[in-house]
Design an enzyme around this catalytic site. Structure first.
Site, PDB file in Angstrom:
ATOM      1  N   GLU A 150      44.433  50.170  20.211  1.00 37.53           N
ATOM      2  CA  GLU A 150      45.583  49.286  20.396  1.00 37.53           C
ATOM      3  C   GLU A 150      46.597  49.439  19.267  1.00 37.53           C
ATOM      4  O   GLU A 150      47.786  49.182  19.441  1.00 37.53           O
ATOM      5  CB  GLU A 150      45.103  47.828  20.483  1.00 37.53           C
ATOM      6  CG  GLU A 150      46.055  46.904  21.212  1.00 37.53           C
ATOM      7  CD  GLU A 150      45.419  45.577  21.567  1.00 37.53           C
ATOM      8  OE1 GLU A 150      45.081  45.378  22.748  1.00 37.53           O
ATOM      9  OE2 GLU A 150      45.248  44.740  20.656  1.00 37.53           O
TER      10      GLU A 150
ATOM     11  N   HIS B 133      21.497  62.845  25.429  1.00 35.50           N
ATOM     12  CA  HIS B 133      20.916  63.266  26.701  1.00 35.50           C
ATOM     13  C   HIS B 133      21.891  63.071  27.859  1.00 35.50           C
ATOM     14  O   HIS B 133      21.514  63.208  29.019  1.00 35.50           O
ATOM     15  CB  HIS B 133      19.609  62.503  26.959  1.00 35.50           C
ATOM     16  CG  HIS B 133      18.554  62.826  25.956  1.00 35.50           C
ATOM     17  ND1 HIS B 133      17.535  63.726  26.195  1.00 35.50           N
ATOM     18  CD2 HIS B 133      18.368  62.384  24.691  1.00 35.50           C
ATOM     19  CE1 HIS B 133      16.762  63.818  25.132  1.00 35.50           C
ATOM     20  NE2 HIS B 133      17.247  63.002  24.198  1.00 35.50           N
TER      21      HIS B 133
ATOM     22  N   LYS C 160      49.615  43.260  33.322  1.00 34.83           N
ATOM     23  CA  LYS C 160      49.763  41.829  33.598  1.00 34.83           C
ATOM     24  C   LYS C 160      50.949  41.571  34.531  1.00 34.83           C
ATOM     25  O   LYS C 160      50.860  40.747  35.454  1.00 34.83           O
ATOM     26  CB  LYS C 160      49.960  41.056  32.290  1.00 34.83           C
ATOM     27  CG  LYS C 160      48.750  41.070  31.367  1.00 34.83           C
ATOM     28  CD  LYS C 160      49.030  40.263  30.117  1.00 34.83           C
ATOM     29  CE  LYS C 160      47.884  40.331  29.131  1.00 34.83           C
ATOM     30  NZ  LYS C 160      48.175  39.573  27.893  1.00 34.83           N
TER      31      LYS C 160
END
Length: 447
Positions: free
Chosen positions: A289, A310, A424
């Site tokens: 961010e 793995h 948003k």
């Protein structure tokens, strides 16, 4: 006195180290911008001297609020998203017994989290678990209107009031919010909730050493004074007056920027201790961010080794050479488990008999580092003496300071997040939120 240590030897040859040293003037400029407040985002620098400015009275107030919830509750739900929960989650998970829920009721309440997603099944199952339980809420939101935590708080507040009554519920809800503004501040003042303030000059991803992180950590029964003391140690070690070569945050910021300029676009934070999984989640927000702007920035990823060797090990070993690793290496474990001898030795592991499990893990760590460096993956290493409040406090401040320096070296504003708003706006338009009529019309036409 022991402290966390940074080692860049496996990331650079002599020429590379010279490039890191050559960053000293740029780092000095970045440090000046931070400490004199002359850079972008200078209204969000409250974290910089936060550890040393925390008073005994402030910490006592947090501890007392935690004690009141501990007396009343067997479960406390911390409601928040992003920086409003990741720091607390990181520290609590690192310090807690791995299988704490299986141990039953302990001395302190179990801390759960909500408001970090909009998962309907998650919320239903959380409400199911809380039915019949003595629980409380810590609602962390500057505005009180962020969608994810606001939905969770609305649901859980209603459930709490139904289970214990509105008057008792007031004593089980703490709001961590703005000093004077916002929906949560208004509600807290109306209802008489205990409140703590999110400082105006501290952004969410830098807020773990404010009540945002300290209150949940204290509720879980951990020593916030030791956490803060560790951060104070690192605040001094990374201070403006510390020479570049001796300043771990400065060297880390320079090293990662040198690697970025050389084509290493992805930083993988590696741990060999599963307790640090959520610490990596906090770190990813901090750097992602802060730096992901203007089509620039190192992409922060993380892996849990040896587990992910793995699954992701093949890609790291032989995939595109655009990556480097920062390894979190914990020197001492809390417990001692020795591998036993087996008479039949069908698994062929008797050569390990008598060795501690951690010795095997350390050799896996060293063997992986050698393999990855040989495969063209530079390795930075952060040595942590042990997982305690103090060393986690050091680690938190180290990464915060490194992030501020690194962002300025990258020439972005490390303290804003304009891109977070994009989803948003679309979500509100699709939900036909009042005030978004034009956006709703436009997005429907696009669809």
């Amino acid at each position: 006195m022991e402290t966390i240590r940074l080692n860049i030897d496996k990331a650079f040859d002599a020429a590379g180290k010279a490039q890191v040293l050559a960053c000293a003037p740029g780092v000095a400029d970045s440090m000046e911008k931070l400490h004199k407040g002359t850079g972008k985002g200078n209204d969000f620098l409250g974290w910089l001297n936060l550890p040393s400015s925390l008073t005994d009275a402030h910490l006592t107030e947090i501890e007392n609020a935690a004690a009141r919830l501990q007396e009343r509750c067997e479960v406390v739900v911390v409601i928040g998203i992003g920086g409003s929960y990741l720091g607390a989650k990181a520290v609590i998970e690192a310090l807690s017994h791995t299988f704490a829920p299986m141990l039953g009721a302990g001395k302190y309440p179990q801390v759960l989290f909500a408001g970090q997603n909009i998962g309907e099944d998650y919320l239903y199952e959380l409400q199911q678990v809380l039915a019949g339980k003595q629980f409380g809420l810590v609602n962390i939101s500057k505005s009180g209107t962020t969608t994810e935590p606001a939905i969770a708080f609305r649901l859980l507040k209603k459930q709490l009031e139904a289970q214990v009554g509105k008057e008792e519920a007031k004593h089980r809800i703490v709001a961590v919010t703005d000093a004077a503004r916002g929906a949560l501040r208004k509600l807290a003042d109306m209802e008489g909730y205990k409140t703590f303030v999110i400082p105006d000059n501290v952004g969410g991803r830098f807020s773990v050493l404010t009540p945002v992180g300290l209150l949940p950590i204290a509720i879980a029964g951990f020593d916030i004074r030791a956490l803060v003391a560790g951060a104070v140690v690192m605040e001094k070690a990374c201070g403006e007056d510390v020479p570049f070569g001796q300043n771990p945050a400065a060297v880390y910021a320079a090293a990662r920027n040198v690697l970025y300029r050389s084509g290493k676009k992805i930083e993988i934070l590696v741990n060999f201790n599963p307790k640090l999984h959520f610490f990596a989640e906090w770190w990813k927000q901090l750097y992602g961010e802060s730096e992901g702007k203007e089509n620039k920035g190192i992409f922060p990823a993380s892996v849990d080794f040896t587990t992910d060797l793995h699954s992701m090990g093949q890609w790291i070993q032989e995939g595109e050479r655009t990556i480097f690793e920062t390894v979190l290496s914990v020197s001492r474990m809390k417990y001692n488990v020795t591998i036993p001898t087996d008479e039949d030795n069908l698994d062929g592991l008797n050569f390990l008999a008598g060795k501690r499990v951690d010795e095997v893990n350390k050799m896996a760590e060293l063997g992986t580092q050698i393999a990855h460096v040989d495969g063209g993956v530079p390795n930075l290493k952060i040595e942590i003496p042990e997982i305690t409040e103090r060393y986690l406090g050091e680690l938190i401040y180290f990464f915060e300071k490194g992030c501020g320096i690194s962002g300025y070296l990258l020439e972005v504003n490390p303290f804003d997040q304009p891109g977070v708003e994009a989803y948003k706006k679309n979500m509100f338009a699709l939900l036909e939120k009042p005030g978004y009529e034009e956006e709703t019309k436009a997005i429907k036409a696009k669809l």
